[in-house]
Design a protein around this motif. Structure first.
Motif, PDB file in Angstrom:
ATOM      1  N   ASP A  12     -30.140  -4.624  90.913  1.00  0.00           N
ATOM      2  CA  ASP A  12     -30.880  -5.829  91.296  1.00  0.00           C
ATOM      3  C   ASP A  12     -29.945  -6.994  91.588  1.00  0.00           C
ATOM      4  N   ASP A  13     -28.918  -7.141  90.774  1.00  0.00           N
ATOM      5  CA  ASP A  13     -28.074  -8.323  90.904  1.00  0.00           C
ATOM      6  C   ASP A  13     -26.634  -8.028  91.244  1.00  0.00           C
ATOM      7  N   ASP A  14     -26.242  -6.770  91.204  1.00  0.00           N
ATOM      8  CA  ASP A  14     -24.855  -6.483  91.545  1.00  0.00           C
ATOM      9  C   ASP A  14     -24.708  -5.102  92.171  1.00  0.00           C
TER      10      ASP A  14
ATOM     11  N   ARG B 169     -24.027 -13.756  84.998  1.00  0.00           N
ATOM     12  CA  ARG B 169     -25.164 -14.090  85.862  1.00  0.00           C
ATOM     13  C   ARG B 169     -25.986 -15.216  85.248  1.00  0.00           C
TER      14      ARG B 169
ATOM     15  N   ARG C 161     -28.589 -10.644 100.331  1.00  0.00           N
ATOM     16  CA  ARG C 161     -28.653 -10.857  98.884  1.00  0.00           C
ATOM     17  C   ARG C 161     -27.653 -11.905  98.449  1.00  0.00           C
TER      18      ARG C 161
ATOM     19  N   ARG D 214     -28.419 -15.591  96.566  1.00  0.00           N
ATOM     20  CA  ARG D 214     -27.925 -15.850  95.219  1.00  0.00           C
ATOM     21  C   ARG D 214     -26.626 -16.632  95.212  1.00  0.00           C
TER      22      ARG D 214
ATOM     23  N   PRO E  60     -21.076  -8.961  91.594  1.00  0.00           N
ATOM     24  CA  PRO E  60     -22.379  -9.642  91.664  1.00  0.00           C
ATOM     25  C   PRO E  60     -22.640 -10.110  93.100  1.00  0.00           C
ATOM     26  N   TYR E  61     -23.859  -9.968  93.572  1.00  0.00           N
ATOM     27  CA  TYR E  61     -24.172 -10.394  94.950  1.00  0.00           C
ATOM     28  C   TYR E  61     -23.869 -11.863  95.162  1.00  0.00           C
ATOM     29  N   GLY E  62     -24.122 -12.672  94.138  1.00  0.00           N
ATOM     30  CA  GLY E  62     -23.899 -14.115  94.256  1.00  0.00           C
ATOM     31  C   GLY E  62     -22.439 -14.480  94.414  1.00  0.00           C
TER      32      GLY E  62
END
Lengths: 167, 507
Positions: A87-89, B491, A159, A163, A105-107
């Motif tokens: 979901d996040d990475d 995160r 993504r 993010r 991480p996508y962000g």
């Protein structure tokens, strides 16, 4: 598939992660490069052996052994490549003897490269390279079909944007 | 001094306003600010239009080139010239004439370059246009500003000029250099930039005063000298000296010593570098963040805004152990793109300090270590000197002694609410600190030997710089858990991180 699931491999197999494999054609591509590089040398050595003295053929044997070993190694290494979109990475895993697992991480993604060299293109492969603000991030996925590479690139870009934080 | 930062569109361009009307505006400025300012300097901010660099710039640049040519000539060219067997006056004429011609050409080129360089600062960005043949226009977003340096080279100080360097995290060659500006002007521009980058909006006509700063640590010169002498370089010198003596005694000849000359020169240069860069080192705190000031020949004043420090390393050379001195390096995104020595120079935030001073510097760089009840210094101290499970650290297991018999007890990590601490090194102790929100990516590594012993290493990736945090030889299960948890923590911390414009919340 080829990855042994012994206890020692466990840290590289986080729970609930579905690993995507890279295309088996990557092995063919790498073997082509291998033979294209060493083959001429072995031939030259053989030629010299016939021309001059027989013991130069030993060099050809050594090259053949090296190629054989690499051939086998490539067959083991390619299935060890894996990536998983969470979901996040994004997780990227590779290596058998020296294993690594990278979590990006996508962000944190700054940009994504899709590259394909002449051999890669011939075999219908592309390589996706992820870049964060750190030069230490060694996250690349070789041997993806171009369509999958493009899909991954667009998805990661989307993504990443959603993010994105500063540095 | 009135200002237009944040109100760029509304300010009256100075070249339109009659000079007579401009005078009362100067009167309205607080005396201490006005005192150091020439009338020319105020235009920088009242006029949102394009500005030029100082007209003396071409002279300085030309001199730099000529100085380099002189050095090269002295080192290499002189021999060749002397072998030419020309009369002395001809030689002199050739050398002086050549240098003069070089000076003229570079001066003319620099003058043209100066004519074609201009810069502009508005509320959101810095714009610079430069280049003679290849024109370049660059626009740097102020909220991406990583650090602002004011550099005063030796020659510039004679003219009262300074270079302003704006670091943005765009990799190599991404900095913006305004060289050269009048010193007061450079300071005014810096203050305005920091205020604008912080998100402080000034009303029209309100002066941008320099954010007040509070001195925190000053490194005394005797200590700097002593610490330089006690560094690893000294060990190298001693080894070399012993080698020399042994050689002389054994062979009875002095000739081999000549071969040592380059090495000795290199060591001397390294000593000099440490001393030169660390001279008069002072650390101060201001609302704009960390302020550093140092340098003997070339003075550098650095400002690193809050939240721009990506990672931090506290380390201790062997010979500093007895006196309990420590050195602190940081990763700041913009500094990583500098060339080697430059980067090494600007990433030091404390060249040598006692543990008490270390705590004070740490309090500015990472104001909240998230240690809860415990005092941050205790946690850091246990990371600096502790081993095993001291201070709540998770150590590497006993199995790792076979891979690292010397310092396996020192490998370990600790996670606080806000930061990750990685401990390592027995001979050269060090502790890396990374705020959770600054983690870029994470990696787990395992070699064949580690695999046999059930160990794995975890690396945290930070922006380029001297700090690359890594915990070696953890138990494989612990390492995997750390990787998973740290990804989640990073995160969460990112989501809660402050704004890029660090004062924007208040205004």
């Amino acid at each position: 598939m080829g990855t042994p699931s012994t206890a020692a491999a466990e840290p590289f197999d986080p729970e609930g992660v579905q690993w995507q494999r890279v295309s088996p054609r990557l092995a063919a591509a790498r073997r082509t490069v291998l033979v294209a590089f060493w083959g001429p040398m072995a031939l030259v050595a053989l030629g010299l052996a016939v021309w001059l003295t027989w013991w130069i053929a030993l060099a050809a044997v050594a090259v053949a052994a090296l190629v054989g070993w690499q051939w086998w190694l490539i067959g083991r290494q390619v299935p060890a490549w894996g990536y998983a979109e969470r979901d996040d990475d994004l997780l990227v895993r590779h290596g058998l003897l020296f294993r690594s697992l990278v979590v990006v991480p996508y962000g944190r993604l700054q940009f994504v490269d899709v590259e394909a060299g002449p051999v890669d293109r011939r075999f219908g492969l592309a390589r996706v390279q992820l870049h964060t603000a750190s030069t230490g991030t060694d996250a690349a996925i070789p041997g993806l079909p171009p369509a999958e590479a493009a899909r991954l690139r667009d998805r990661l870009a989307a993504r990443g944007e959603a993010r994105l934080a500063g540095l | 001094m009135s200002t237009g930062t944040g109100t760029g569109d509304a300010a009256v361009p100075a070249d339109v306003a009659p000079a007579a009307e401009a005078v009362p505006a100067v009167d309205a400025v607080p005396a201490e600010v006005a005192a150091g300012l020439e009338p020319g300097a105020r235009e920088v901010l009242t006029d949102p239009g394009w500005k030029r660099l100082h007209p003396v710039t071409p002279v300085l640049r030309a001199w730099k080139i000529v100085a380099v040519a002189l050095v090269v000539l002295a080192q290499q060219g002189l021999d060749n010239l002397l072998q030419a067997r020309l009369p002395g006056w001809v030689l002199l004429l050739v050398v002086v004439g050549g240098l003069a011609a070089l000076a003229l050409v570079t001066a003319v080129y620099s003058a043209v370059a100066w004519r074609r360089t201009r810069y502009r600062i508005d509320a959101d960005a810095v714009h610079i246009e430069q280049g003679v043949l290849w024109r370049q226009q660059r626009r740097a977003q102020l909220d991406r500003l990583q650090a602002v340096d004011l550099v005063r080279p030796l020659l510039g100080r004679l003219f009262g000029l300074a270079e302003l360097r704006l670091e943005v995290a765009g990799g190599a060659g991404s900095k913006i250099s305004l060289a050269y500006l009048k010193e007061e002007e450079a300071q005014v521009v810096r203050n305005a930039l920091l205020a604008a980058a912080a998100g402080v909006r000034f009303a029209e006509g309100e002066p941008v005063v320099e954010a007040p700063q509070r001195a925190v640590v000053e490194v005394p010169i005797p200590r700097l000298l002593l610490s330089t002498l006690l560094s690893g370089l000294t060990i190298a010198v001693v080894v070399v000296a012993v080698g020399c003596v042994v050689t002389i005694v054994l062979t009875g000849e002095v000739a081999p010593l000549a071969g040592l000359a380059p090495g000795v020169l290199g060591l001397a240069a390294a000593f000099w570098n440490r001393f030169n860069h660390g001279f008069g080192f002072s650390v101060a705190e201001s609302p704009d963040g960390l302020r550093l000031k140092h340098g003997l020949l070339e003075q550098r004043s650095q400002t690193v805004p809050p939240g721009r420090v990506q990672a931090l390393r506290i380390s201790q050379p062997l010979l500093w152990r007895r006196v309990d001195w420590w050195r602190v390096h940081v990763n700041v995104a913009g500094y990583g793109g500098e060339s080697g020595e430059e980067s090494a120079d600007c990433t030091v935030v404390l060249p040598v300090g006692t543990r008490d001073e270390l705590a004070r510097v740490l309090a500015i760089v990472l104001p909240d270590l998230g240690t809860g009840e415990e005092s941050p210094l205790d946690v850091v101290s246990s990371g600096l000197t502790g081993r095993g499970t001291d201070g709540g650290f998770t150590p590497a297991p006993r199995a790792s002694r076979r891979l690292d018999p010397v310092s396996w007890r020192r490998h370990g990590f600790r996670v606080t609410d806000r930061a990750f601490l990685a401990r390592s090194g027995r001979v050269l102790r060090s502790l890396d600190v990374v705020p959770h929100e600054r983690t870029q990516s994470l990696a787990l590594h395992q070699g064949p030997l580690q695999r046999r012993l059930g160990l794995a290493s975890v690396a945290l990736h930070s922006t380029p710089g001297p700090v690359s945090p890594r915990v070696d030889h953890l138990a494989a299960g612990v390492a995997a858990a750390l990787l998973a948890e740290q990804a989640v923590r990073a995160r969460a911390a990112r989501a809660a991180a402050g704004p890029e414009r660090w004062m924007a919340r208040e205004s």
